[in-house]
Design a protein around this motif. Structure first.
Motif, PDB file in Angstrom:
ATOM      1  N   SER A 168       0.849  -1.191   0.000  1.00 18.85           N
ATOM      2  CA  SER A 168       0.000   0.000   0.000  1.00 18.85           C
ATOM      3  C   SER A 168       0.885   1.240   0.000  1.00 18.85           C
ATOM      4  O   SER A 168       2.089   1.165   0.275  1.00 18.85           O
ATOM      5  N   ASP A 169       0.303   2.389  -0.291  1.00 10.54           N
ATOM      6  CA  ASP A 169       1.064   3.629  -0.281  1.00 10.54           C
ATOM      7  C   ASP A 169       1.654   3.902   1.100  1.00 10.54           C
ATOM      8  O   ASP A 169       2.790   4.372   1.216  1.00 10.54           O
ATOM      9  N   GLU A 170       0.882   3.602   2.143  1.00 17.40           N
ATOM     10  CA  GLU A 170       1.359   3.852   3.503  1.00 17.40           C
ATOM     11  C   GLU A 170       2.572   3.006   3.841  1.00 17.40           C
ATOM     12  O   GLU A 170       3.559   3.493   4.402  1.00 17.40           O
ATOM     13  N   ARG A 171       2.516   1.729   3.482  1.00 19.53           N
ATOM     14  CA  ARG A 171       3.650   0.849   3.790  1.00 19.53           C
ATOM     15  C   ARG A 171       4.861   1.203   2.931  1.00 19.53           C
ATOM     16  O   ARG A 171       6.002   1.171   3.404  1.00 19.53           O
ATOM     17  N   ALA A 172       4.628   1.550   1.680  1.00 17.37           N
ATOM     18  CA  ALA A 172       5.728   1.967   0.811  1.00 17.37           C
ATOM     19  C   ALA A 172       6.389   3.226   1.362  1.00 17.37           C
ATOM     20  O   ALA A 172       7.626   3.355   1.348  1.00 17.37           O
ATOM     21  N   GLU A 173       5.585   4.160   1.865  1.00 19.27           N
ATOM     22  CA  GLU A 173       6.130   5.388   2.458  1.00 19.27           C
ATOM     23  C   GLU A 173       6.959   5.062   3.691  1.00 19.27           C
ATOM     24  O   GLU A 173       8.029   5.645   3.909  1.00 19.27           O
ATOM     25  N   THR A 174       6.496   4.113   4.502  1.00 12.50           N
ATOM     26  CA  THR A 174       7.242   3.709   5.690  1.00 12.50           C
ATOM     27  C   THR A 174       8.593   3.122   5.302  1.00 12.50           C
ATOM     28  O   THR A 174       9.631   3.434   5.915  1.00 12.50           O
ATOM     29  N   ILE A 175       8.602   2.270   4.287  1.00 11.66           N
ATOM     30  CA  ILE A 175       9.863   1.677   3.815  1.00 11.66           C
ATOM     31  C   ILE A 175      10.826   2.757   3.351  1.00 11.66           C
ATOM     32  O   ILE A 175      12.019   2.726   3.654  1.00 11.66           O
ATOM     33  N   LEU A 176      10.318   3.745   2.633  1.00 11.87           N
ATOM     34  CA  LEU A 176      11.168   4.817   2.122  1.00 11.87           C
ATOM     35  C   LEU A 176      11.724   5.676   3.259  1.00 11.87           C
ATOM     36  O   LEU A 176      12.875   6.118   3.196  1.00 11.87           O
ATOM     37  N   VAL A 177      10.917   5.921   4.280  1.00 12.55           N
ATOM     38  CA  VAL A 177      11.398   6.700   5.429  1.00 12.55           C
ATOM     39  C   VAL A 177      12.518   5.948   6.151  1.00 12.55           C
ATOM     40  O   VAL A 177      13.563   6.528   6.483  1.00 12.55           O
TER      41      VAL A 177
END
Length: 201
Positions: free
Chosen positions: A111-120
């Motif tokens: 999901s976008d949220e999990r992808a954002e977490t990975i990138l952070v």
């Protein structure tokens, strides 16, 4: 125009229109280290190789005439402890980046949220590895190479620090270049191979 041509000519546009949530968010982010995860691992591997070589040569420094009271190849010193700290930091960053690489393999279903977490987390790892870990590694490398500049350089360093980084310290394990160098070189090779693997995907 074919899809393959579009991807080759403009990878950013391809990521935005056809990429996974991870790729789409990655190209949109403003990052201190804009490299891909594969490139981060490969650069970390290069840092580890250079670090391993520099720490390794420290084992061959002769104490005679170098103002080094012990044989750094066999006796743990403050320099060895700094090198161990740097290696531990770089190893932890490499481990986390590798875990993120495994998670990224399944990025199509993220999901976008999990992808954002990975990138952070990826960005934090890059900052820790290349800024904090890199600085600590550079200090350790400097300590390892200064004796090769001669006794005057060693005396200047000891006077400046008001403590000799070449003094012996008691450790529970033999923390010497002979144990740190192979670990750094092996970890560097793993980072390069892992980076190459994910770069080709």
């Amino acid at each position: 125009m074919r899809t393959d041509d579009t991807r080759d000519d403009d990878p950013v546009a391809a990521a935005l229109t056809e990429g996974s949530a991870y790729e789409r968010l990655r190209v949109q982010r403003v990052s201190v280290f804009p490299w891909s995860l594969a490139e981060k691992l490969q650069r970390l591997g290069v840092v580890l190789f250079a670090f391993g070589v520099a720490v390794g040569v420290f084992a061959f420094v002769s104490p005679d005439g170098m103002n080094i009271p012990v044989d750094p190849g066999t006796v743990p010193t403050y320099t060895s402890l700094v090198a161990l700290t740097a290696l531990a930091m770089l190893a932890l960053v490499a481990l986390v980046l590798s875990i993120l690489g495994v998670l990224r393999e399944h990025s199509d279903s993220l999901s976008d949220e999990r992808a954002e977490t990975i990138l952070v987390v990826e960005e934090l790892c890059a900052l820790t590895g290349f800024v904090t870990g890199g600085t600590t590694a550079a200090i350790a490398v400097g300590f390892c190479l200064v004796p090769y500049a001669g006794p005057e350089a060693v005396s200047w360093l000891v006077t400046t620090l008001e403590r000799s980084p070449y003094a012996a310290v008691e450790t529970a394990y033999p923390i010497v270049p002979a144990t740190l160098t192979p670990a750094a070189l092996l970890l560097g090779a793993v980072c390069l191979l892992a980076g190459r693997r994910w770069q080709t995907q």
